[in-house]
Design a protein around this motif. Sequence first.
Motif, PDB file in Angstrom:
ATOM      1  N   SER A  43       0.808  -1.221   0.000  1.00  0.00           N
ATOM      2  CA  SER A  43       0.000   0.000   0.000  1.00  0.00           C
ATOM      3  C   SER A  43       0.844   1.276   0.000  1.00  0.00           C
ATOM      4  N   LEU A  44       2.149   1.139  -0.148  1.00  0.00           N
ATOM      5  CA  LEU A  44       3.028   2.312  -0.067  1.00  0.00           C
ATOM      6  C   LEU A  44       2.760   3.334  -1.166  1.00  0.00           C
ATOM      7  N   SER A  45       2.204   2.892  -2.263  1.00  0.00           N
ATOM      8  CA  SER A  45       1.941   3.839  -3.356  1.00  0.00           C
ATOM      9  C   SER A  45       1.026   4.983  -2.918  1.00  0.00           C
ATOM     10  N   GLN A  46       0.186   4.739  -1.902  1.00  0.00           N
ATOM     11  CA  GLN A  46      -0.701   5.802  -1.434  1.00  0.00           C
ATOM     12  C   GLN A  46       0.042   6.853  -0.611  1.00  0.00           C
ATOM     13  N   ASP A  47       1.272   6.555  -0.192  1.00  0.00           N
ATOM     14  CA  ASP A  47       2.070   7.502   0.578  1.00  0.00           C
ATOM     15  C   ASP A  47       3.035   8.296  -0.293  1.00  0.00           C
ATOM     16  N   GLY A  90       5.826  -1.970  13.160  1.00  0.00           N
ATOM     17  CA  GLY A  90       5.072  -1.244  12.150  1.00  0.00           C
ATOM     18  C   GLY A  90       5.882  -0.214  11.404  1.00  0.00           C
ATOM     19  N   TYR A  91       7.087   0.116  11.904  1.00  0.00           N
ATOM     20  CA  TYR A  91       7.945   1.108  11.241  1.00  0.00           C
ATOM     21  C   TYR A  91       8.517   0.477   9.982  1.00  0.00           C
ATOM     22  N   ASN A  92       8.035   0.912   8.850  1.00  0.00           N
ATOM     23  CA  ASN A  92       8.305   0.164   7.620  1.00  0.00           C
ATOM     24  C   ASN A  92       9.359   0.816   6.727  1.00  0.00           C
ATOM     25  N   LEU A  93      10.468   1.263   7.297  1.00  0.00           N
ATOM     26  CA  LEU A  93      11.514   1.887   6.487  1.00  0.00           C
ATOM     27  C   LEU A  93      12.097   0.903   5.470  1.00  0.00           C
ATOM     28  N   ARG A  94      12.286  -0.334   5.877  1.00  0.00           N
ATOM     29  CA  ARG A  94      12.827  -1.306   4.913  1.00  0.00           C
ATOM     30  C   ARG A  94      11.891  -1.438   3.716  1.00  0.00           C
ATOM     31  N   ASP A  95      10.598  -1.543   3.980  1.00  0.00           N
ATOM     32  CA  ASP A  95       9.640  -1.624   2.880  1.00  0.00           C
ATOM     33  C   ASP A  95       9.720  -0.380   1.996  1.00  0.00           C
ATOM     34  N   ALA A  96       9.870   0.773   2.637  1.00  0.00           N
ATOM     35  CA  ALA A  96       9.927   2.028   1.885  1.00  0.00           C
ATOM     36  C   ALA A  96      11.154   2.068   0.981  1.00  0.00           C
TER      37      ALA A  96
END
Length: 294
Positions: A43-47, A90-96
Amino acid sequence: CGYSSTECTERQEGISELISSFKNDNTPRIMYLNVDGSTSFGSLSQDVLVTIDDPLYNGDETTGAANFQNLMQLIRADDCGGNLIEVGSGYNLRDAVEFTIQQLQANAVTTERVYKIVIVTSCEAPSTNDPCDIDMSNVFSVGDSEIEVTVINVDLAGREIPDSNLQCLTENDPQRIYNIGANEAEFQGIIDEFKQELCYAPTQDPTADPTRDPTSDPTKDPTADPTRDPTRDPTADPTKDPTADPTKDPTRDPTADPTADPTRDPTADPTVDPTRDPTADPTADPTRDPTRDP
């Protein structure tokens, strides 16, 4: 990561100034991604605040220049990633980071480009889902081009993060990690260094060994050994012995013996003996006997 309203405003002003230091039209292309504590990779595209193919900011030059101030205002108005206070799973820096790499790869161009990621954070890297676990050798590239990462660690009031936070992503390059406070002045203090680092192409590990070994070994041995032995031995022995022996012995012996003996003996013996003997004997006896027999 718990920014106060003032800290968030100062941070976003600082980020806008960093971006304006290298972009004022459509180049270079940028993508701006929020990182919060809830969004999953899918869902990162929404950010994404600005996409890398956004026609307003990354399209043609005229449109990019016309919308530049709107871009700056958009960044200033960002909420600093929400109200995440504590770092957790929940801190998703790796995903980012992985999402950003995916976007760079998906929007690659055929011409050679330089790719860079800038992380601005006030959160320590989590122990789980740690971005330092990403395999940089296989993931951080677009085609044959390396993706470099620059980190800006921003301390908050009463909460400092280690200077080495996320250093793993910078290949331990000290020129690609900054540690500042959450105020505009400290962002301004790194603008020149940040721009120089961001706007120049990454070197290859770090350069080609480090340059061409370093030049031709290093020059031709190093010159012609070094010159012809080194010159003609070294000159003509060294000059003509050295001049004509060296002058004529050295002059004519040295003058005419040395002059004519040396003058005429030396004058005419020397005068006429020397005067007339010297006067008339000397006077006439001397006067007349001396006067008349008084």
